[in-house]
Design a protein around this motif. Structure first.
Motif, PDB file in Angstrom:
ATOM      1  N   THR A 246       0.852  -1.182   0.000  1.00  8.63           N
ATOM      2  CA  THR A 246       0.000   0.000   0.000  1.00  8.63           C
ATOM      3  C   THR A 246       0.890   1.234   0.000  1.00  8.63           C
ATOM      4  N   LEU A 247       0.513   2.197  -0.850  1.00 10.44           N
ATOM      5  CA  LEU A 247       1.275   3.425  -0.983  1.00 10.44           C
ATOM      6  C   LEU A 247       0.299   4.545  -1.321  1.00 10.44           C
ATOM      7  N   GLY A 248       0.309   5.610  -0.539  1.00 12.52           N
ATOM      8  CA  GLY A 248      -0.537   6.762  -0.817  1.00 12.52           C
ATOM      9  C   GLY A 248      -2.024   6.452  -0.831  1.00 12.52           C
ATOM     10  N   GLY A 249      -2.451   5.459  -0.069  1.00  9.40           N
ATOM     11  CA  GLY A 249      -3.865   5.082  -0.023  1.00  9.40           C
ATOM     12  C   GLY A 249      -4.277   4.066  -1.073  1.00  9.40           C
ATOM     13  N   TYR A 250      -3.395   3.754  -2.018  1.00  3.37           N
ATOM     14  CA  TYR A 250      -3.652   2.754  -3.050  1.00  3.37           C
ATOM     15  C   TYR A 250      -3.003   1.440  -2.638  1.00  3.37           C
TER      16      TYR A 250
ATOM     17  N   PRO B 100      -8.258   4.237  -3.249  1.00  8.62           N
ATOM     18  CA  PRO B 100      -8.639   4.616  -1.880  1.00  8.62           C
ATOM     19  C   PRO B 100     -10.148   4.688  -1.686  1.00  8.62           C
ATOM     20  N   VAL B 101     -10.872   5.189  -2.695  1.00  8.47           N
ATOM     21  CA  VAL B 101     -12.345   5.232  -2.705  1.00  8.47           C
ATOM     22  C   VAL B 101     -12.805   5.090  -4.147  1.00  8.47           C
ATOM     23  N   PRO B 102     -14.014   4.619  -4.384  1.00  8.01           N
ATOM     24  CA  PRO B 102     -14.513   4.532  -5.761  1.00  8.01           C
ATOM     25  C   PRO B 102     -14.642   5.925  -6.394  1.00  8.01           C
TER      26      PRO B 102
ATOM     27  N   ALA C 242     -14.988   5.564 -15.970  1.00  6.17           N
ATOM     28  CA  ALA C 242     -15.861   4.415 -15.725  1.00  6.17           C
ATOM     29  C   ALA C 242     -16.551   4.635 -14.385  1.00  6.17           C
ATOM     30  N   PRO C 243     -17.858   4.415 -14.303  1.00  7.37           N
ATOM     31  CA  PRO C 243     -18.601   4.740 -13.088  1.00  7.37           C
ATOM     32  C   PRO C 243     -18.213   3.880 -11.888  1.00  7.37           C
ATOM     33  N   LYS C 244     -18.015   4.557 -10.766  1.00  3.50           N
ATOM     34  CA  LYS C 244     -17.766   3.897  -9.470  1.00  3.50           C
ATOM     35  C   LYS C 244     -16.615   2.896  -9.523  1.00  3.50           C
ATOM     36  N   THR C 245     -15.523   3.290 -10.164  1.00  3.36           N
ATOM     37  CA  THR C 245     -14.350   2.424 -10.263  1.00  3.36           C
ATOM     38  C   THR C 245     -13.704   2.272  -8.885  1.00  3.36           C
ATOM     39  N   ALA C 246     -13.575   1.033  -8.429  1.00  2.00           N
ATOM     40  CA  ALA C 246     -12.946   0.737  -7.141  1.00  2.00           C
ATOM     41  C   ALA C 246     -11.552   0.145  -7.314  1.00  2.00           C
TER      42      ALA C 246
ATOM     43  N   SER D  99      -3.601   8.557 -10.452  1.00  2.00           N
ATOM     44  CA  SER D  99      -4.141   9.698  -9.728  1.00  2.00           C
ATOM     45  C   SER D  99      -5.662   9.683  -9.804  1.00  2.00           C
ATOM     46  N   THR D 100      -6.287  10.037  -8.696  1.00  2.00           N
ATOM     47  CA  THR D 100      -7.744  10.176  -8.657  1.00  2.00           C
ATOM     48  C   THR D 100      -8.097  11.466  -7.916  1.00  2.00           C
ATOM     49  N   THR D 101      -9.238  12.013  -8.238  1.00  2.00           N
ATOM     50  CA  THR D 101      -9.727  13.218  -7.561  1.00  2.00           C
ATOM     51  C   THR D 101     -11.028  12.875  -6.865  1.00  2.00           C
ATOM     52  N   ILE D 102     -11.078  13.243  -5.604  1.00  2.00           N
ATOM     53  CA  ILE D 102     -12.266  12.987  -4.783  1.00  2.00           C
ATOM     54  C   ILE D 102     -12.950  14.335  -4.559  1.00  2.00           C
ATOM     55  N   TYR D 103     -14.259  14.364  -4.779  1.00  2.00           N
ATOM     56  CA  TYR D 103     -15.034  15.583  -4.588  1.00  2.00           C
ATOM     57  C   TYR D 103     -15.736  15.524  -3.251  1.00  2.00           C
TER      58      TYR D 103
END
Length: 136
Positions: free
Chosen positions: A24-28, A62-64, A109-113, A130-134
């Motif tokens: 695990t690294l950076g939440g991934y 880290p989150v979908p 892609a919707p709700k990618t986990a 990289s992912t962006t969380i709103y």
């Protein structure tokens, strides 16, 4: 609305650094799908990334999210990127057919986990994810 961007860039690691089969690294969470423990940092074309076998890697987010940004290299054959939701259902795919260089890819892609990268002729490389969380 606030946003938080979570990113892991393997360019910070030294060439030939070995990684465990799962880490695990950076939440991934990164999983070597071959189970052989052959993940390592590799410098190719002036960039360092996480190299994996043709069996591939799975990256649990880290989150979908609905969008995942990646910088990938395909140096010995095409790559396939597979997005799955938390139930393990495929929600999107993208084929990378351009080889012998790094590419920036945005997978929607919707709700990618989780995202799996497979094929690549044992020379697929993940430079960055990289992912962006709103947040409301």
């Amino acid at each position: 609305m606030a946003t938080i961007t979570l990113s892991v860039d393997f360019g910070i690691f030294p060439d030939n650094l070995k990684f465990p089969t799962s880490f695990t690294l950076g939440g991934y969470t990164f999983n070597d799908l071959s189970g052989a423990g052959r993940l390592f940092a590799n410098e190719t074309s002036g960039e360092i990334g996480l190299q994996f076998t043709k069996t591939g890697i799975e990256v649990i987010l880290p989150v979908p999210v609905d969008v995942v940004d990646l910088r990938v290299g395909a140096f010995a054959g095409p790559l396939k990127i597979i997005a799955k939701n938390s139930a393990g259902t495929v929600v999107g795919t993208q084929d990378i057919t351009i080889t012998s260089r790094f590419l920036d890819v945005q997978l929607k892609a919707p709700k990618t986990a989780s995202v799996s990268l497979v094929n690549g002729g044992n020379e697929g490389i993940l430079r960055r994810i990289s992912t962006t969380i709103y947040c409301t």
